[in-house]
Design a protein around this motif. Structure first.
Motif, PDB file in Angstrom:
ATOM      1  N   GLY A 300       3.736  11.065 -45.462  1.00  0.00           N
ATOM      2  CA  GLY A 300       2.338  10.675 -45.564  1.00  0.00           C
ATOM      3  C   GLY A 300       1.759  10.432 -44.185  1.00  0.00           C
ATOM      4  O   GLY A 300       2.456   9.964 -43.282  1.00  0.00           O
ATOM      5  N   SER A 330      -1.897  13.314 -47.400  1.00  0.00           N
ATOM      6  CA  SER A 330      -2.892  12.912 -46.415  1.00  0.00           C
ATOM      7  C   SER A 330      -4.281  13.167 -46.967  1.00  0.00           C
ATOM      8  O   SER A 330      -4.527  14.246 -47.517  1.00  0.00           O
ATOM      9  N   ILE A 332      -3.160   9.267 -46.602  1.00  0.00           N
ATOM     10  CA  ILE A 332      -2.000   8.640 -47.218  1.00  0.00           C
ATOM     11  C   ILE A 332      -2.399   7.661 -48.321  1.00  0.00           C
ATOM     12  O   ILE A 332      -3.416   6.978 -48.220  1.00  0.00           O
TER      13      ILE A 332
END
Length: 375
Positions: A300, A330, A332
């Motif tokens: 992430g 992303s 995140i």
């Protein structure tokens, strides 16, 4: 069972008799996973849990009986609305609990390895011929050296087959049931003369690698420790990556993120979480180029949607494929409306858990399917 290695250490060293109850099978909305265990000492002391409270009293009684008789037993507990006083799971579902007296050499070897945080798996006969019931073979993987303890005392082919299957499950960090003929051949359904074996694996804590020594990283670190991760915080800026700022981390490293990740790549597995919180291209791009090609469990990256779009362009330019980019979470985290570092950490790990289990992330009141699900 293996999660109780530390708790049972004092009993084992003192030679105190104890009985061990282990969840070996679950279905429906069962509260604890296979491997959850409860132990009862000769003085009546209890450690662990098999159901979060629903059937602990009945399991306690079974352990006391096993302490006295030495006879192992497999008991099923489920929900019953016919008898208000029946012992069952109030939340629904069914669990199978195997109870036996402790002291077996193979069980002791498994618990000792678990206490030392060494990868170990115990393969225990939970159903089948009475003379095999409760027999255990333990497989330990200590720094690449494989050792075994115990035997089933039947056909040597059964031992060989189980050891092979157990090593495979241990490599994946998974537990499960095996159904085999007494000569080691697999069979789809168990007959009375066949053997059902519960393989319980325990591997070291999963890794959480946090890149970017910012305030959000401190909250992510605390949440990761709460969830059982071994946490590393890494940043190239020495003034920020300090033990004082991250007292909850297992280690704090000053290094360029991509260089650190490359140095530990061979220690990572499919449970590893990589959280990239720097949102600075000179750190993020080379780090993500490597992270997205390692096959870890979760990658992430923090940043705005604009930052995300720019980052994706740069990753494409250096050769990452669209398939590799789909592994990037992303911006995140899940959409929880998080603002504070603590709320953001909750958002991140909500996404991690949902991804690991294949859950939807929707409110339970609108989502279908089981509440408790295996990874």
């Amino acid at each position: 069972m293996l999660d109780l290695g530390t708790e049972l250490a004092a009993w084992r060293r003192a030679g105190t008799p104890y009985a061990l109850a282990t969840v070996v099978g679950v279905s429906g909305s069962a509260p604890r996973p296979p491997g959850a265990a409860l132990a009862v000492g000769a003085d009546g002391t209890v450690v662990g849990s098999v159901s979060g409270g629903c059937v602990e009293g009945a399991v306690y009684a079974l352990c006391q009986e096993a302490l006295e008789s030495g006879t192992p037993v497999l008991q099923r507990f489920g929900y019953s609305d016919e008898d208000a006083f029946a012992v069952g799971l109030t939340c629904g579902g069914v669990i199978d609990v195997f109870v036996q007296r402790g002291g077996d050499a193979a069980v002791e070897a498994a618990l000792a390895a678990a206490e030392r945080d060494i990868p170990v798996a115990a393969a225990r006969v939970v159903a089948g011929p009475a003379e095999l019931l409760g027999r255990v073979v333990t497989v330990v993987a200590d720094q690449g050296v494989i050792s075994t303890t115990g035997t089933y005392g039947a056909d040597p082919a059964l031992d060989a087959s189980v050891i092979g299957e157990t090593r495979a499950l241990l490599d994946m960090g998974r537990s499960g049931l095996l159904t085999l003929r007494q000569d080691g051949r697999p069979c789809p359904e168990a007959a009375p003369e066949d053997v059902t074996i519960f393989v319980e694996s325990r591997t070291p804590a999963p890794r959480l690698l946090v890149y970017g020594a910012i305030d959000f990283a401190a909250a992510v670190t605390r949440m990761g420790k709460l969830l059982g991760y071994r946490v590393t915080v890494c940043d190239a800026r020495e003034v920020f990556a300090t033990r004082r700022r991250f007292p909850d981390a297992d280690e704090v490293v000053v290094d360029w993120p991509h260089r650190h990740l490359a140095s530990v790549a061979d220690t990572l597995d499919g449970r590893t979480v990589v959280a990239v919180l720097t949102h600075d291209p000179k750190f993020d791009v080379p780090l993500l180029e490597l992270a997205l090609r390692l096959g870890v469990g979760y990658v992430g990256a923090m940043g705005s949607r604009r930052t995300h779009d720019t980052r994706m362009e740069r990753l494409r330019e250096i050769g990452l494929t669209e398939r590799e980019l789909t592994a990037l979470h992303s911006p995140i985290g899940l959409d929880l409306g998080a603002r504070t570092p603590e709320e953001t950490a909750l958002s991140v790990f909500a996404e991690v858990v949902a991804g690991r289990t294949g859950a939807t992330g929707l409110p339970l009141r609108v989502a279908g399917g089981p509440i408790h699900r295996a990874a």
